[in-house]
Design a protein around this motif. Structure first.
Motif: not given
Lengths: 113, 239
Positions: A50, A82-83, B166
């Motif tokens: 991102v 959000q990320s 991630r």
């Protein structure tokens, strides 16, 4: 009159000291992802899924209140869905420093140099 | 030529030649009766902090030369690793210890100015052994490590990698595979051979407690999650 001039000068000096502090904090903690110019193109950006926000994007940045900017810096991207790649900085920075950064972001996005 | 002129030229050479710019590293040889503490003080501490917060107030030119603090080296590194690295130092931080002094903006994005990175001094085997042994005696935070309750084990690679990349976002700043991952932090594919396991756990939990002013954030998580990430570093080291 003379006192007034002095007060104005003091405020100007304090203001530029704060801008300087903001620049240094941004350099140390944010430039790695958001980039030297704040455009989101830091050295880490090519390795991220991102992209970091472009802090010079006036339209995007005007869509956020100071309060919202403060919260996302303090608590991280995950706190506003959000990320997670935008970390929480509350352990590295105290509230005063985060306020200084919010002020600096406003300079980056929305004030003529 | 007059002494004054020699001094002037000498000063120019010193000022004009930051350690990052010349390409042959300084080489130090050991000898009988070397006073190691004095050697380190004289040759290493200009670039390595000796106490908490040291270095934060330096000018950019000096900051560009700085390396990580060494005053808790004995709580951090593995002695075998130190011994080898001091004889053949290889870059661990792709953008240096303080990246802002080594990057510049281009229209395509920021790039690392490789020429500005420090070319590390090299020690011969004898001296490296003595310096490594000396550095291992610097253990101001031994208590902290003793409090850690961590049993290293290997973990299934795929899940752990997903977690590192991630879910926790470590990959934004660190490479877990050579050439893959962010470059503002030290490479982590070599972390297990470089660092003591308890240090890894303790540092990830509270980096600022170790190095005030550190650029590594706290990725808020519980100890089990930290242990899993440390296990991942072990697993990739043994792959």
């Amino acid at each position: 009159m003379r006192i007034l001039v002095m007060i104005v000068m003091l405020i100007a000096v304090a203001g530029s000291a704060m801008a300087q502090e903001g620049r240094l904090l941004y350099e140390r903690y944010c430039v790695q992802c958001h980039g030297v110019e704040g455009t989101g193109k830091g050295i880490n950006a090519p390795h991220m899924s991102v992209f970091p926000r472009d802090h010079t994007d006036r339209t995007e940045m005007m869509g956020r209140s100071d309060e919202e900017l403060f919260r996302v810096i303090r608590n991280g991207g995950a706190s506003i869905n959000q990320s997670v790649l935008m970390p929480a900085w509350s352990h590295n920075l105290d509230d005063d420093q985060i306020h200084v950064l919010v002020r600096y972001l406003r300079e980056l996005c929305c004030e003529e140099p | 030529m007059s002494t004054a002129r020699w001094l002037f030229i000498g000063a120019l050479l010193v000022l004009g030649a930051p350690a990052g710019a010349d390409d042959s590293p300084r080489y130090f040889k050991g000898g009988a009766g070397t006073d190691v503490a004095a050697f380190v003080k004289e040759n290493c501490l200009a670039c390595h902090a000796v106490k908490p917060g040291d270095g934060a107030s330096h000018s950019p030119a000096i900051r560009a030369e700085l390396g990580p603090p060494l005053y808790y080296a004995g709580d951090k590194y593995r002695e075998e690793w130190l011994l080898e690295w001091l004889q053949a130092p290889e870059r661990i931080r792709p953008a240096g210890y303080y990246p802002p002094t080594h990057v510049r903006a281009t229209p395509e994005g920021d790039v690392i100015d490789e020429a500005s990175l420090v070319n590390h001094p090299v020690l011969d085997a004898k001296l490296a052994e003595e310096v490594a042994r000396y550095l291992m005696t610097l253990t101001p935070y031994a208590d902290r490590l003793a409090e850690e309750d961590y049993e290293p084990s290997t973990v299934p690679l795929r899940m752990a990698r997903l977690d590192f990349r991630r879910f926790k976002g470590c990959v934004a700043c660190h490479q877990d595979v050579k050439g893959e991952g962010g470059v503002s932090g030290p490479e982590l594919y070599s972390a297990w051979s470089r660092l003591q396991p308890e240090f890894i756990v303790s540092f990830v939990r509270s980096p600022g407690q170790w190095n005030p002013g550190t650029m590594m954030p706290v990725l808020e998580m519980n100890d089990a999650a930290i242990h899993r990430l440390a296990n991942y570093l072990k697993t990739i080291a043994e792959e």
